[in-house]
Design a protein around this motif. Structure first.
Motif, PDB file in Angstrom:
ATOM      1  N   VAL A  12       2.588  24.631   2.704  1.00 59.39           N
ATOM      2  CA  VAL A  12       3.782  23.903   2.138  1.00 59.39           C
ATOM      3  C   VAL A  12       3.265  23.231   0.881  1.00 59.39           C
ATOM      4  N   THR A  13       3.807  23.545  -0.232  1.00 60.48           N
ATOM      5  CA  THR A  13       3.738  22.717  -1.302  1.00 60.48           C
ATOM      6  C   THR A  13       5.233  22.096  -1.694  1.00 60.48           C
ATOM      7  N   LEU A  14       5.087  20.696  -1.857  1.00 61.09           N
ATOM      8  CA  LEU A  14       6.205  19.827  -1.927  1.00 61.09           C
ATOM      9  C   LEU A  14       6.346  19.271  -3.326  1.00 61.09           C
ATOM     10  N   VAL A  15       7.239  19.731  -4.173  1.00 60.30           N
ATOM     11  CA  VAL A  15       7.247  19.082  -5.475  1.00 60.30           C
ATOM     12  C   VAL A  15       8.389  17.994  -5.634  1.00 60.30           C
ATOM     13  N   GLU A  16       7.725  16.745  -6.070  1.00 66.86           N
ATOM     14  CA  GLU A  16       8.521  15.437  -5.908  1.00 66.86           C
ATOM     15  C   GLU A  16       8.359  14.783  -7.304  1.00 66.86           C
ATOM     16  N   LYS A  17       9.369  14.505  -8.070  1.00 72.10           N
ATOM     17  CA  LYS A  17       9.428  13.796  -9.236  1.00 72.10           C
ATOM     18  C   LYS A  17       8.760  12.370  -9.318  1.00 72.10           C
ATOM     19  N   ASN A  18       9.216  11.779  -8.132  1.00 73.37           N
ATOM     20  CA  ASN A  18       8.986  10.119  -8.103  1.00 73.37           C
ATOM     21  C   ASN A  18       7.776   9.919  -7.153  1.00 73.37           C
ATOM     22  N   THR A  19       7.314   8.828  -7.195  1.00 74.63           N
ATOM     23  CA  THR A  19       5.992   8.172  -6.328  1.00 74.63           C
ATOM     24  C   THR A  19       6.864   7.509  -5.285  1.00 74.63           C
ATOM     25  N   TYR A  20       6.045   7.019  -4.222  1.00 77.04           N
ATOM     26  CA  TYR A  20       6.470   6.482  -2.886  1.00 77.04           C
ATOM     27  C   TYR A  20       5.747   5.040  -2.940  1.00 77.04           C
ATOM     28  N   PRO A  21       6.380   3.934  -2.410  1.00 77.33           N
ATOM     29  CA  PRO A  21       7.704   3.935  -1.775  1.00 77.33           C
ATOM     30  C   PRO A  21       8.704   3.694  -3.015  1.00 77.33           C
ATOM     31  N   LYS A  22      10.030   4.124  -2.568  1.00 80.00           N
ATOM     32  CA  LYS A  22      11.105   3.962  -3.810  1.00 80.00           C
ATOM     33  C   LYS A  22      12.239   3.684  -2.955  1.00 80.00           C
ATOM     34  N   HIS A  23      13.056   2.715  -3.364  1.00 80.17           N
ATOM     35  CA  HIS A  23      14.587   2.262  -2.856  1.00 80.17           C
ATOM     36  C   HIS A  23      15.471   3.401  -3.292  1.00 80.17           C
ATOM     37  N   LYS A  24      16.290   3.915  -2.669  1.00 76.10           N
ATOM     38  CA  LYS A  24      17.500   4.871  -2.637  1.00 76.10           C
ATOM     39  C   LYS A  24      18.847   4.277  -2.428  1.00 76.10           C
ATOM     40  N   VAL A  25      19.687   4.709  -3.160  1.00 77.43           N
ATOM     41  CA  VAL A  25      21.412   4.369  -2.542  1.00 77.43           C
ATOM     42  C   VAL A  25      21.421   5.305  -1.395  1.00 77.43           C
ATOM     43  N   CYS A  26      21.446   4.451  -0.486  1.00 81.25           N
ATOM     44  CA  CYS A  26      21.647   5.174   0.869  1.00 81.25           C
ATOM     45  C   CYS A  26      22.483   4.034   2.038  1.00 81.25           C
ATOM     46  N   GLY A  27      23.179   4.460   2.840  1.00 79.99           N
ATOM     47  CA  GLY A  27      23.624   3.634   4.009  1.00 79.99           C
ATOM     48  C   GLY A  27      22.560   3.204   4.906  1.00 79.99           C
ATOM     49  N   GLU A  28      21.493   4.004   5.093  1.00 77.10           N
ATOM     50  CA  GLU A  28      20.398   3.461   5.983  1.00 77.10           C
ATOM     51  C   GLU A  28      20.769   3.471   7.298  1.00 77.10           C
ATOM     52  N   TYR A  29      21.637   4.014   7.918  1.00 79.57           N
ATOM     53  CA  TYR A  29      21.851   4.186   9.329  1.00 79.57           C
ATOM     54  C   TYR A  29      21.418   5.403   9.832  1.00 79.57           C
ATOM     55  N   ILE A  30      20.953   5.620  10.735  1.00 77.31           N
ATOM     56  CA  ILE A  30      20.630   7.104  11.521  1.00 77.31           C
ATOM     57  C   ILE A  30      20.954   7.190  12.794  1.00 77.31           C
ATOM     58  N   SER A  31      21.696   8.248  13.131  1.00 75.29           N
ATOM     59  CA  SER A  31      22.318   8.468  14.332  1.00 75.29           C
ATOM     60  C   SER A  31      21.298   8.760  15.317  1.00 75.29           C
ATOM     61  N   ASN A  32      21.301   8.355  16.592  1.00 74.81           N
ATOM     62  CA  ASN A  32      20.154   8.458  17.594  1.00 74.81           C
ATOM     63  C   ASN A  32      19.831  10.139  17.888  1.00 74.81           C
ATOM     64  N   GLU A  33      20.840  10.947  17.270  1.00 73.30           N
ATOM     65  CA  GLU A  33      20.603  12.118  17.765  1.00 73.30           C
ATOM     66  C   GLU A  33      19.630  13.098  17.316  1.00 73.30           C
ATOM     67  N   VAL A  34      18.762  12.269  16.050  1.00 73.78           N
ATOM     68  CA  VAL A  34      17.551  12.607  15.508  1.00 73.78           C
ATOM     69  C   VAL A  34      16.283  12.343  16.575  1.00 73.78           C
ATOM     70  N   VAL A  35      16.501  11.548  17.548  1.00 71.89           N
ATOM     71  CA  VAL A  35      15.262  10.982  18.243  1.00 71.89           C
ATOM     72  C   VAL A  35      14.375  12.030  18.867  1.00 71.89           C
ATOM     73  N   PRO A  36      15.019  13.023  19.660  1.00 74.17           N
ATOM     74  CA  PRO A  36      14.183  13.877  20.252  1.00 74.17           C
ATOM     75  C   PRO A  36      13.330  14.697  19.175  1.00 74.17           C
ATOM     76  N   TYR A  37      13.994  15.242  18.303  1.00 75.33           N
ATOM     77  CA  TYR A  37      13.390  16.049  17.025  1.00 75.33           C
ATOM     78  C   TYR A  37      12.284  15.114  16.296  1.00 75.33           C
TER      79      TYR A  37
END
Length: 376
Positions: free
Chosen positions: A29-54
């Motif tokens: 895999v090659t990932l192309v991303e224009k920004n560097t990390y870390p970086k703040h983003k406009v986002c609600g920043e809440y994640i449902s627990n449905e992702v936990v097993p994954y």
């Protein structure tokens, strides 16, 4: 000229998760991303627990970031009337500043090749993609995943339908310090939009709101809009009164479109917000981005290992799976947004839910999925 089996354009939540999944399957895999990390983003920043097993299957130890455990929802109308309920699955609060960097470091450790440049051109011919970056780097690849966010110059280049339409929405986000319960995500309606409030790591409070440009432009700036629009809701007024801004100034993004998008365009598999954006009031955008990365990685694995024989079948399978998983959620999100932004209709629905409070968890379930599991 660089060559890679899969190129992911965009290193946000969806793109990084897809990279980690593909590397777990030993796919280059090659990932192309224009920004560097870390970086703040406009986002609600809440994640449902449905992702936990994954996340557990991917060996993403998100608990290392010390996210907040969120189990309750408080909803309020413009006038301040409230309904409280338990979230069916619950979730956690973690900033994109911390999470995206965490995923980036894992993707690197897992062997993902990352290029920090912007993409200037994508061309597909004879079963191959040619990607040209801002520095003139040329990459050839068999497969491309589009994870370039809500709105990008690439959307213009691809002449996507939604990009032709002017969107009436903008979003504003900042972190604050102050008093707010750890276990609650608040959703507060105001004239012209709605605002989400919840804790993330390090005891920070994330406040992120979506506003119609029509109402926002009536005010000089975000400070004026906050005082004269948001703070007309007494809950929001109390929150802002008892918190202190931690950013130099809030982050703002405009031209946010909730119009339907195609999951595959120009043979690119779209994931995350690039494939479809759910209204923030549904609180499920981050989980959907993560889930869409899983769907794309799995169909790509099937294609590479000849379980899917043709590119046409790959694209068909991905589109079908994406629609089965997300299409009804997005429709529900658009419906809920239309209700909330019409005061009379919103009042009627609120009265109904007050009489029959069991309806609210049912509505929440309509915008959320089941725990994301991996087939044996």
């Amino acid at each position: 000229m660089n060559q890679s089996k899969v190129v992911i354009i965009g290193g946000g939540l969806a793109g990084l998760t897809a990279a980690i999944h593909l590397r777990k399957l030993n796919i280059a895999v090659t990932l192309v991303e224009k920004n560097t990390y870390p970086k703040h983003k406009v986002c609600g920043e809440y994640i449902s627990n449905e992702v936990v097993p994954y996340f557990q299957w991917l060996n993403i130890a998100v608990e290392d970031l010390r996210p907040t455990d969120i189990s309750k929802l408080q909803f309020s109308t413009v006038s301040g009337k409230t309904i409280n309920t338990v979230l069916p699955l619950g979730g956690f609060g973690v900033s994109r500043y911390a999470l995206d960097n965490f995923l980036y470091q894992k993707a690197l450790a897992d062997g993902c090749h990352v290029i920090h440049e912007s993409v200037e051109n994508i061309h597909f011919d004879n079963g191959k993609f040619t990607i040209i970056t801002s520095s003139g780097t040329t990459i050839q690849t068999d497969l491309v995943i589009g994870a370039f966010g809500k709105r990008s110059n690439i959307d213009i280049q691809l002449n996507r339908n939604f990009i032709q339409q002017k969107s009436p929405w903008l979003a504003v986000k900042a972190h604050y310090e102050g008093s707010f319960p750890n276990d609650i995500v608040g959703l507060h309606n105001f004239k012209g939009g709605y605002c989400g409030v919840s804790k993330v790591e390090d005891n920070r409070i994330n406040i992120c709101y979506l506003a119609s440009y029509k109402t926002f432009k009536e005010h000089k700036n975000s400070d004026g809009y906050q005082k004269e629009a948001l703070e007309q809701n007494p809950h929001l007024k109390n929150i802002f009164k008892n918190t202190k801004l931690l950013f130099e100034k809030p982050l703002t993004i405009s031209q946010i479109s909730f119009e339907p998008k195609l999951p595959v365009e120009n043979h690119i598999l779209m994931i995350g917000d690039t494939a479809g954006l759910i209204h923030p009031l549904c609180g499920n955008g981050m989980a959907m981005a993560i889930h869409s990365a899983k769907i794309a990685a799995e169909v790509i694995d099937d294609y590479i290992h000849q379980r899917i024989k043709t590119r046409a079948q790959l694209e068909k399978n991905y589109t079908q799976h994406w629609n089965q998983t997300f299409k009804s959620r997005l429709k529900t999100g658009r419906l809920l947004a239309n209700i909330l932004l019409k005061p009379k209709l919103s009042h009627i629905v609120f009265r109904i839910v007050m009489i029959a409070p069991f309806l609210l968890p049912m509505i929440i379930k309509k915008t959320h999925g089941q725990p994301i599991t991996i087939s044996a």
